[in-house]
Design a protein around this motif. Structure first.
Motif, PDB file in Angstrom:
ATOM      1  N   ASN A 284      41.159  39.524  45.270  1.00 12.57           N
ATOM      2  CA  ASN A 284      40.137  40.177  46.089  1.00 12.57           C
ATOM      3  C   ASN A 284      40.806  41.183  47.016  1.00 12.57           C
ATOM      4  O   ASN A 284      41.543  40.796  47.922  1.00 12.57           O
ATOM      5  CB  ASN A 284      39.365  39.143  46.906  1.00 12.57           C
ATOM      6  CG  ASN A 284      38.525  38.221  46.043  1.00 12.57           C
ATOM      7  OD1 ASN A 284      37.398  38.538  45.678  1.00 12.57           O
ATOM      8  ND2 ASN A 284      39.090  37.066  45.703  1.00 12.57           N
TER       9      ASN A 284
ATOM     10  N   THR B  41      34.311  36.292  53.091  1.00  9.77           N
ATOM     11  CA  THR B  41      33.545  36.652  51.896  1.00  9.77           C
ATOM     12  C   THR B  41      34.279  37.742  51.131  1.00  9.77           C
ATOM     13  O   THR B  41      35.112  38.465  51.686  1.00  9.77           O
ATOM     14  CB  THR B  41      32.137  37.160  52.255  1.00  9.77           C
ATOM     15  OG1 THR B  41      32.246  38.408  52.945  1.00  9.77           O
ATOM     16  CG2 THR B  41      31.406  36.151  53.132  1.00  9.77           C
ATOM     17  N   ASP B  42      33.940  37.856  49.836  1.00 13.92           N
ATOM     18  CA  ASP B  42      34.518  38.943  49.041  1.00 13.92           C
ATOM     19  C   ASP B  42      33.677  40.205  49.225  1.00 13.92           C
ATOM     20  O   ASP B  42      32.749  40.240  50.033  1.00 13.92           O
ATOM     21  CB  ASP B  42      34.637  38.536  47.572  1.00 13.92           C
ATOM     22  CG  ASP B  42      33.287  38.257  46.913  1.00 13.92           C
ATOM     23  OD1 ASP B  42      32.237  38.652  47.465  1.00 13.92           O
ATOM     24  OD2 ASP B  42      33.286  37.667  45.817  1.00 13.92           O
ATOM     25  N   ALA B  43      33.996  41.269  48.472  1.00 12.17           N
ATOM     26  CA  ALA B  43      33.324  42.556  48.623  1.00 12.17           C
ATOM     27  C   ALA B  43      31.836  42.469  48.286  1.00 12.17           C
ATOM     28  O   ALA B  43      31.036  43.285  48.749  1.00 12.17           O
ATOM     29  CB  ALA B  43      34.011  43.599  47.747  1.00 12.17           C
ATOM     30  N   ASP B  44      31.457  41.464  47.478  1.00 13.83           N
ATOM     31  CA  ASP B  44      30.063  41.303  47.095  1.00 13.83           C
ATOM     32  C   ASP B  44      29.306  40.354  48.018  1.00 13.83           C
ATOM     33  O   ASP B  44      28.138  40.032  47.763  1.00 13.83           O
ATOM     34  CB  ASP B  44      29.974  40.774  45.658  1.00 13.83           C
ATOM     35  CG  ASP B  44      30.551  41.748  44.653  1.00 13.83           C
ATOM     36  OD1 ASP B  44      30.383  42.971  44.856  1.00 13.83           O
ATOM     37  OD2 ASP B  44      31.184  41.286  43.678  1.00 13.83           O
ATOM     38  N   GLY B  45      29.972  39.893  49.068  1.00 15.45           N
ATOM     39  CA  GLY B  45      29.318  39.005  50.012  1.00 15.45           C
ATOM     40  C   GLY B  45      29.354  37.533  49.634  1.00 15.45           C
ATOM     41  O   GLY B  45      28.730  36.707  50.314  1.00 15.45           O
ATOM     42  N   GLU B  46      30.091  37.192  48.554  1.00  9.01           N
ATOM     43  CA  GLU B  46      30.193  35.799  48.148  1.00  9.01           C
ATOM     44  C   GLU B  46      31.193  35.073  49.052  1.00  9.01           C
ATOM     45  O   GLU B  46      32.294  35.568  49.309  1.00  9.01           O
ATOM     46  CB  GLU B  46      30.641  35.689  46.685  1.00  9.01           C
ATOM     47  CG  GLU B  46      29.622  36.193  45.682  1.00  9.01           C
ATOM     48  CD  GLU B  46      28.366  35.329  45.671  1.00  9.01           C
ATOM     49  OE1 GLU B  46      28.488  34.097  45.798  1.00  9.01           O
ATOM     50  OE2 GLU B  46      27.260  35.902  45.569  1.00  9.01           O
TER      51      GLU B  46
END
Length: 528
Positions: A354, A401-406
């Motif tokens: 990530n 969180t990762d770039a996708d908000g996960e």
């Protein structure tokens, strides 16, 4: 210091450790520090993950190295003499007991660049409180990106097992008492110990466990201790050995008759008592014990490293190991999980695969969309400072969180008030004789071994008067669990001290700090 038989003092068994704030310096990592390797395996190794049937991905190994560890109960904060011992011994990692809030000063005077007051650890290497650890242990980065796991604990001193036995209690009843007071506390830690060993971490556990070892009460040792006629399988040592931990002192000195390794007395070894071994240094995983020495007073039995003066009521244990550290897993680690309002919070993130993400501060249990503070981060790993200056004292979660908000990882921390302005309350102001008193508090200072004591209203100065009944804010588990800024307690027939029931009269209930006698607040009640 003691003024009556129930005075809250530990001159013969050692006081429990007090753990305040943590200032280990994650921010000391520089651009020259390459950080965790790119092939570090995913997952933080939380207890939820370890319960699955899937085997964890093997951890990458660092370089084999020698590591020295010291466990040392310095007795009621210690002083310049105990500082001198720590500095001269020069262990790589020190599990300190009874440091109270003096650990920052000890670190400065002994030259240790990293310390964690919440866990009472000094270290020559960065200390991380990783996600999934829940404040029970740290990961110490002994090589850039490679770590060992470190536990340091202090179990409750009350109802000391050998004393109960020598007073005529049957072995099975002594061990049942130990299960309530100490075994239940160590079992707060053993699941994580077991998980970390199974995953391949080198694991160390230091502490004053206030219980002898089953390795010392054997058939061969019968007759060494006057009045001890039974082999006793002391429960804390049995629980730790069952995880795969090894008693490093007994590895090097396997004969308890030839070398009892006494670290404390019952009675006090300074007064000629035979004593017991209650201070330990356990190791597990890829850590081979090389040496183990007793550190203590000049002329002390089996003391290998002598110091004059020796002022602690405990002897210390120093062991060295051949260690192979392992790669830091995916984690969101904090430099400390307890801060005072107005302080920044240091965080280390490691998320292989990530390149971008965000760290959010949310109310305890909240989701990222409830964030009160956010920090964008880039790169698979790095360190950052989280600004908490606008946050009120309370419990919070920090979420990566990762770039996708996960959500990748979650940790937690507490902000305590800058002042000792605890909100202490009872469920009622007037009680019938024998009616339990429910005590609650908020905005507390969150020290390990804070305690609540009941005093007669006309003799309620904790600095000079004697308390009646009392209890630790964390119960018997206070030495194992991380402290919190709020809590509750029932004062009743399970409380320590006497008398119960309280006779009719007026009483003052104090919230007292760090196993000592400074009051952070009080509330008055009447029994009629």
């Amino acid at each position: 210091m003691a003024r009556n038989a129930t005075r809250h003092v530990r001159t013969t068994l050692g006081a429990a450790a007090v753990m305040l704030t943590v200032l280990s310096a994650l921010t000391a990592c520089t651009s020259e520090d390459p950080g965790p390797p790119a092939n570090a395996a995913p997952s933080a190794g939380s207890s939820e993950e370890s319960d699955t049937e899937e085997s964890p991905t093997p951890l990458a190994s660092g370089e084999e190295m020698e590591l020295s560890v010291l466990t040392y109960n310095i007795e009621y904060s210690g002083d310049k003499t105990t500082d001198a011992v720590i500095k001269d011994v020069g262990a790589d990692i020190v599990g300190v007991l009874e440091s109270y809030d003096r650990l920052p000063e000890i670190a400065e005077k002994t030259g240790y660049p990293y310390y964690n007051l919440g866990l009472q650890i000094l270290s020559k290497y960065p200390i991380h409180e990783p996600s999934g650890a829940d404040g029970l242990y740290s990961l110490i980065e002994v090589q850039p990106g490679y770590v060992v796991a470190m536990f340091n604990t202090h179990l409750d001193y009350v109802r000391y097992g050998p004393r109960l036995y020598l007073n005529g209690m049957a072995v099975e009843d002594v061990l049942a008492s130990e299960d309530v007071v100490r075994t239940s506390s160590i079992e707060v830690l053993t699941p994580d110990v077991q998980n970390l060993i199974d995953e391949g971490y080198p694991v160390f556990l230091t502490g004053d466990l206030n219980q002898p070892s089953s390795l010392d009460y054997t058939e061969a040792t019968l007759g060494m201790r006057e009045g001890v006629d039974d082999v006793i399988p002391w429960t804390v040592s049995e629980a730790l050995l069952a995880t795969g931990l090894r008693d490093s002192f007994r590895e090097i000195h396997p004969d308890p008759v030839e070398n009892p390794g006494l670290t404390h007395g019952n009675p006090d070894f300074h007064e000629g008592g035979f004593g017991d071994r209650i201070d330990y240094l356990y190791a597990g995983g890829p850590a081979t014990t090389l040496t183990s020495e007793m550190v203590g007073e000049v002329g002390g039995p089996n003391v290998d490293r002598e110091y004059d003066p020796w002022t602690s009521d405990h002897r210390a244990v120093l062991s060295s190991f051949d260690v192979t550290p392992v790669a830091l897993r995916q984690t969101l680690s904090l430099d400390r999980r307890l801060i005072t309002e107005g302080e920044d919070l240091g965080a280390l993130y490691n998320a292989p695969g990530n390149d971008e993400g965000t760290i959010y501060v949310v109310p305890e249990g909240g989701a990222a969309d409830e964030a009160v503070v956010s920090v964008d981060v880039s790169g698979e790993s790095g360190t950052t400072q989280v600004d908490t200056t606008t946050l009120r004292p309370a419990g919070y979660d920090v979420v990566l969180t990762d770039a996708d908000g996960e959500e990748l990882e979650r940790n937690s921390f507490w902000i305590r008030s800058e002042e000792d302005d605890i909100a202490l309350a009872t469920d009622k102001t007037t009680y019938a004789v024998g009616e339990p008193i429910e005590v609650t508090w908020d905005d507390g200072p969150a020290n390990r071994w804070d305690w609540v004591g009941v005093y007669e209203a006309d003799a309620a100065d904790p600095e000079k008067d004697d308390y009646l009944i009392w209890g630790y804010t964390g119960g018997h588990e206070a030495g194992a669990l991380p402290p919190t800024v709020f809590g509750e307690m029932t004062m009743g027939d399970e409380s320590q001290g006497k008398p119960w029931p309280l006779p009719p009269g007026d009483y003052r209930i104090h919230y007292l700090l760090a196993d000592q006698y400074s009051s952070a607040g009080y509330v008055d009640v009447t029994v009629e």
